[in-house]
Design an enzyme around this catalytic site. Structure first.
Site, PDB file in Angstrom:
ATOM      1  N   LYS A  82       3.063  -2.787  -7.612  1.00 48.97           N
ATOM      2  CA  LYS A  82       4.468  -2.662  -7.970  1.00 48.97           C
ATOM      3  C   LYS A  82       5.371  -3.489  -7.072  1.00 48.97           C
ATOM      4  O   LYS A  82       6.318  -4.085  -7.511  1.00 48.97           O
ATOM      5  CB  LYS A  82       4.911  -1.193  -7.893  1.00 48.97           C
ATOM      6  N   HIS A 110       7.483 -30.715 -28.316  1.00 45.28           N
ATOM      7  CA  HIS A 110       7.059 -31.672 -27.265  1.00 45.28           C
ATOM      8  C   HIS A 110       5.710 -31.269 -26.681  1.00 45.28           C
ATOM      9  O   HIS A 110       5.480 -31.436 -25.495  1.00 45.28           O
ATOM     10  CB  HIS A 110       8.131 -31.707 -26.163  1.00 45.28           C
ATOM     11  N   GLU A 138      10.321 -13.535 -20.357  1.00 45.53           N
ATOM     12  CA  GLU A 138      10.100 -12.151 -19.901  1.00 45.53           C
ATOM     13  C   GLU A 138       9.190 -11.416 -20.888  1.00 45.53           C
ATOM     14  O   GLU A 138       8.284 -10.680 -20.501  1.00 45.53           O
ATOM     15  CB  GLU A 138      11.431 -11.421 -19.747  1.00 45.53           C
ATOM     16  N   CYS A 153       0.865  -1.180   0.000  1.00 50.22           N
ATOM     17  CA  CYS A 153       0.000   0.000   0.000  1.00 50.22           C
ATOM     18  C   CYS A 153       0.901   1.228   0.000  1.00 50.22           C
ATOM     19  O   CYS A 153       2.088   1.138   0.214  1.00 50.22           O
ATOM     20  CB  CYS A 153      -0.863   0.004   1.260  1.00 50.22           C
ATOM     21  N   GLU A 196       0.979  -9.039 -18.483  1.00 46.66           N
ATOM     22  CA  GLU A 196       0.642  -8.187 -17.332  1.00 46.66           C
ATOM     23  C   GLU A 196       0.118  -6.816 -17.743  1.00 46.66           C
ATOM     24  O   GLU A 196      -0.536  -6.162 -16.930  1.00 46.66           O
ATOM     25  CB  GLU A 196       1.820  -8.057 -16.371  1.00 46.66           C
ATOM     26  N   TRP A 231      -3.898  -1.716  -1.503  1.00 43.93           N
ATOM     27  CA  TRP A 231      -3.973  -2.879  -2.384  1.00 43.93           C
ATOM     28  C   TRP A 231      -4.510  -3.982  -1.513  1.00 43.93           C
ATOM     29  O   TRP A 231      -3.813  -4.511  -0.649  1.00 43.93           O
ATOM     30  CB  TRP A 231      -2.599  -3.233  -2.954  1.00 43.93           C
ATOM     31  N   LYS A 268       5.642  -9.630 -19.865  1.00 44.19           N
ATOM     32  CA  LYS A 268       5.336  -8.224 -20.171  1.00 44.19           C
ATOM     33  C   LYS A 268       3.991  -8.108 -20.868  1.00 44.19           C
ATOM     34  O   LYS A 268       3.153  -7.283 -20.538  1.00 44.19           O
ATOM     35  CB  LYS A 268       6.423  -7.618 -21.080  1.00 44.19           C
ATOM     36  N   ASN A 282       0.377  -0.825   6.296  1.00 45.92           N
ATOM     37  CA  ASN A 282       0.782  -1.545   5.079  1.00 45.92           C
ATOM     38  C   ASN A 282       1.401  -2.847   5.544  1.00 45.92           C
ATOM     39  O   ASN A 282       2.285  -2.852   6.388  1.00 45.92           O
ATOM     40  CB  ASN A 282       1.797  -0.714   4.287  1.00 45.92           C
ATOM     41  N   GLY A 283       0.869  -3.966   5.036  1.00 48.04           N
ATOM     42  CA  GLY A 283       1.441  -5.260   5.417  1.00 48.04           C
ATOM     43  C   GLY A 283       0.336  -6.230   5.776  1.00 48.04           C
ATOM     44  O   GLY A 283      -0.828  -6.022   5.438  1.00 48.04           O
ATOM     45  N   ARG A 332       1.591   1.728  -5.856  1.00 45.12           N
ATOM     46  CA  ARG A 332       1.781   0.697  -4.834  1.00 45.12           C
ATOM     47  C   ARG A 332       0.475   0.024  -4.453  1.00 45.12           C
ATOM     48  O   ARG A 332       0.446  -0.902  -3.651  1.00 45.12           O
ATOM     49  CB  ARG A 332       2.422   1.309  -3.579  1.00 45.12           C
TER      50      ARG A 332
HETATM   51  C1  AGP Z   1       7.413  -7.256 -13.226  1.00 47.31           C
HETATM   52  O1  AGP Z   1       6.956  -6.701 -14.471  1.00 47.31           O
HETATM   53  C2  AGP Z   1       6.280  -7.622 -12.338  1.00 47.31           C
HETATM   54  N1  AGP Z   1       5.567  -6.436 -11.976  1.00 47.31           N
HETATM   55  C3  AGP Z   1       6.648  -8.509 -11.179  1.00 47.31           C
HETATM   56  O2  AGP Z   1       6.770  -9.799 -11.700  1.00 47.31           O
HETATM   57  C4  AGP Z   1       7.954  -8.187 -10.411  1.00 47.31           C
HETATM   58  O3  AGP Z   1       9.055  -8.444 -11.228  1.00 47.31           O
HETATM   59  C5  AGP Z   1       8.043  -9.117  -9.184  1.00 47.31           C
HETATM   60  O4  AGP Z   1       6.943  -8.852  -8.356  1.00 47.31           O
HETATM   61  C6  AGP Z   1       9.348  -8.950  -8.400  1.00 47.31           C
HETATM   62  O5  AGP Z   1       9.440  -7.640  -7.897  1.00 47.31           O
HETATM   63  P1  AGP Z   1      10.858  -7.157  -7.301  1.00 47.31           P
HETATM   64  O6  AGP Z   1      11.842  -7.147  -8.436  1.00 47.31           O
HETATM   65  O7  AGP Z   1      10.589  -5.789  -6.745  1.00 47.31           O
HETATM   66  O8  AGP Z   1      11.264  -8.129  -6.231  1.00 47.31           O
END
Ligand code: AGP
Length: 606
Positions: A601, A502, A479, A2, A486, A74, A483, A100-101, A27
């Site tokens: 994030k 396979h 990767e 958060c 997400e 969040w 991208k 937050n947590g 966040r």
């Molecule tokens: C990356 O595009 C994502 N938002 C997510 O997978 C991120 O890489 C993952 O949560 C790890 O975050 P960090 O690098 O802050 O540990």
């Protein structure tokens, strides 16, 4: 994950809080709220929905006061609605908290509080904190917070204020909290960008720290009340660096920042003359026999690239785990293991806990991390900062390429130190690494970007995507798929190209775009065969090829050309093209690229 902001000083608090929260929305943004001490009483305004909903309400119902706290959420416990939004107040409205947590033992605490007559309004774990503080309070807010935190288990960044006290009490364990030191005013936030418009002097609170803020001073202590001193860090990011800088979105800005980010990652660390790398680590390169790389999401894929690089250049056995699995699989760890955690935020709870697991078994630990002063940097033996600067877009871009750049340097450093990489090859790789900022700049030329945009728009309405890559570019395919998933919400899968026959080949038909990373490689012929297998079944092939390629491009429906470089260095250049492919696909679909649905994030809850 958060966003938290606190303020005490001469300014009207509402402006500072809303401004700060707007810089922290990445966040978490499913609800928002603020509380302001209006002179003997605390008024709370909170709503489900984005911050703009709260801003609208405050335009019609102003709050005047110079002490306040604010929160963007969040959701973890309790759906996003007005009642579950923070701040949470005690029944008499005198004490207000934001959190937050996750309070792991909140249910037991809530039941015992209810048994003692406390009435709860929300479904959140956080509200437990308000009731515990109310119960412990007998005139000393700091003491009441201390008593409360000794009862809870889990992760918290908590900020508390009381109508009768002109002070703010805050504390953290696991969830980040940074203090901004002003002149006659004090600030609190989950992250630096919220504070930069007001101060550059930051104090990063450590786990277990509790702080009391007054207008012109602060007092830090541990939960037992022992005074602590924490370093004041001058942050040289300008406020602009945390804003969009003229780009439509943070993500696009950060894609274009990659030449500069990579320059900062590599800066001062490459010694061309000797083919050496200087990382200023305390780590003894000969003090371990195996490496465990542990990370999540995009950082995990950077770790997979690191595995190829380290095993090929330093000949050290490497295993790579997603942190959420590593923690519970009883990994074989010993003092001759080097555990490397990779993380942009340095706060990802799965990675942080996996780090603690590795340390439990005596592993040496190294962090490859972006966020200065983050929790992981305080728990590893050594940190290799990637220096990518603040990354605000939820989808990681510049942090990824900087992480891979850091893994390249680490592999070079280990290879040269352990004698498995000779000076000639080391120098050639360093030269290629030195070229990376320029090559990425070239990848971002207007013509190349326009071409990628056209390809993205052509396939933007596909139901699924397949990404294929080989060798050190197999993680590049994964990767690229992440991208796309997400930010465009299109289902995408990635496979090592050799794996397609396979099983995944059954997916191939004319509705399925297949992105193949087919840049210069010793295995290019095999990758071209994979392209032909896809085309033979009617699949549409989007080939990522090196400038000057005449082989792979002949067999593709669409070709994206990227600057040619050494294969071991190419994942960084290739990733940029895939970031743009995902970006323009998401844009064509009208997605909220900086704040994709369901994502945050920094995932600081399990
Ligand atoms: C990356 O595009 C994502 N938002 C997510 O997978 C991120 O890489 C993952 O949560 C790890 O975050 P960090 O690098 O802050 O540990």
């Amino acid at each position: 994950m958060c966003g938290i902001v606190g303020y005490i000083g001469p300014r009207q608090a509402v402006g500072v809080l809303l401004d700060g929260l707007s810089k922290l929305e990445y966040r978490g943004y499913d609800s928002a709220g603020i509380a302001v001490n209006t002179g003997g009483a605390i008024e709370v305004r909170k709503n489900a929905g984005m911050l703009k909903v709260l801003k609208g309400e405050l335009e019609t119902q102003a709050l005047n006061g110079t002490l306040g706290i604010g929160h963007t959420r969040w959701a973890t416990h309790g759906k996003p609605n007005d009642v579950n939004a923070h701040p949470h107040a005690t029944e008499d409205g005198q004490i207000v908290i934001i959190h937050n947590g996750i309070i792991e033992n909140y249910l037991a605490l809530k039941e015992s509080l209810q048994a003692r007559g406390h009435k709860f309004l929300s479904e959140t774990d956080s509200e437990v904190l308000a009731h515990l503080i109310e119960e412990a309070y007998s005139g000393d807010l700091e003491a009441a917070v201390r008593t409360t935190l000794r009862q809870v288990r889990g992760a918290y960044g908590i900020v508390v204020t009381h109508a009768a006290h002109r002070e703010i009490v805050a504390a953290r364990t696991v969830s980040p909290l940074v203090m901004g030191v002003g002149v006659g005013e004090m600030f609190l936030a989950s992250d630096v960008p919220a504070l930069l418009p007001y101060t550059r002097e930051m104090v990063f609170l450590h786990d277990g720290d509790l702080v009391v803020l007054h207008e012109g001073d602060y007092f830090i202590s541990d939960l037992e009340g022992n005074a602590l001193t924490r370093e004041v860090t001058h942050i040289d990011w300008d406020a602009e660096a945390a804003e969009k800088g003229g780009f439509e979105t943070f993500m696009l800005k950060e894609i274009y920042e990659q030449p500069q980010a990579l320059t900062n990652t590599l800066l001062g660390r490459l010694v061309d003359e000797t083919g050496e790398v200087e990382l200023e680590l305390n780590l003894d390169p000969g003090s371990f026999k195996r490496i465990s790389i542990i990370a999540c999401g995009t950082a995990f894929y950077a770790g997979l690239v690191g595995e190829y690089l380290i095993e090929q250049l330093a000949r050290i056995p490497v295993e790579v785990d997603v942190a959420s699995e590593y923690r519970y699989r009883q990994p074989l760890v010993s003092p001759d293991t080097l555990a490397i955690v990779i993380s942009q935020s340095g706060e990802t709870i799965d990675t942080l806990e996996a780090l603690r697991e590795a340390k439990k078994y005596g592993a040496k630990t190294l962090g490859v991390i972006n966020a200065k002063g983050s929790s992981m940097t305080r728990e590893v033996d050594d940190t290799l900062y990637i220096h990518a600067g603040p990354e605000i877009g939820v989808a990681s871009t510049k942090a990824y390429t900087s992480m891979v750049g850091a893994m390249l340097m680490l592999a070079l450093w280990l290879g040269r130190a352990r004698g498995t990489l000779d000076a000639a090859r080391g120098t050639a790789l360093l030269k290629a690494a030195r070229e990376l900022p320029r090559l990425v700049e070239e990848s971002l030329s207007e013509a190349r970007v326009a071409q990628i945009k056209a390809v993205a728009e052509k396939y933007a309405h596909s139901r699924d995507y397949l990404f294929l890559g080989r060798g050190v570019n197999s993680p590049t395919a994964f990767e690229g798929a992440l991208k796309l998933k997400e930010i465009s919400y299109i289902h995408a899968e990635a496979y090592a190209a050799g794996e397609m026959k396979h099983g995944p080949i059954a997916l191939i038909d004319e509705t399925l775009p297949v992105v193949v990373v087919a840049t210069d490689s010793e295995l290019l012929e095999k990758t071209i065969s994979n392209i032909q297998e896809v085309r033979a079944r009617g699949g549409k092939v989007i080939a990522i090829v090196s400038d000057g390629d005449t082989d792979a491009s002949r067999h593709a429906d669409d070709v994206i050309r990227v600057p040619r470089t050494l294969e071991l260095v190419s994942p960084i250049v290739n990733a940029v093209a895939l970031q743009l492919l995902a970006y323009f696909t998401a844009e064509a679909l009208g997605r909220d690229v900086d704040k994709p649905r369901n994502l945050a994030k920094s995932v600081t809850v399990e």
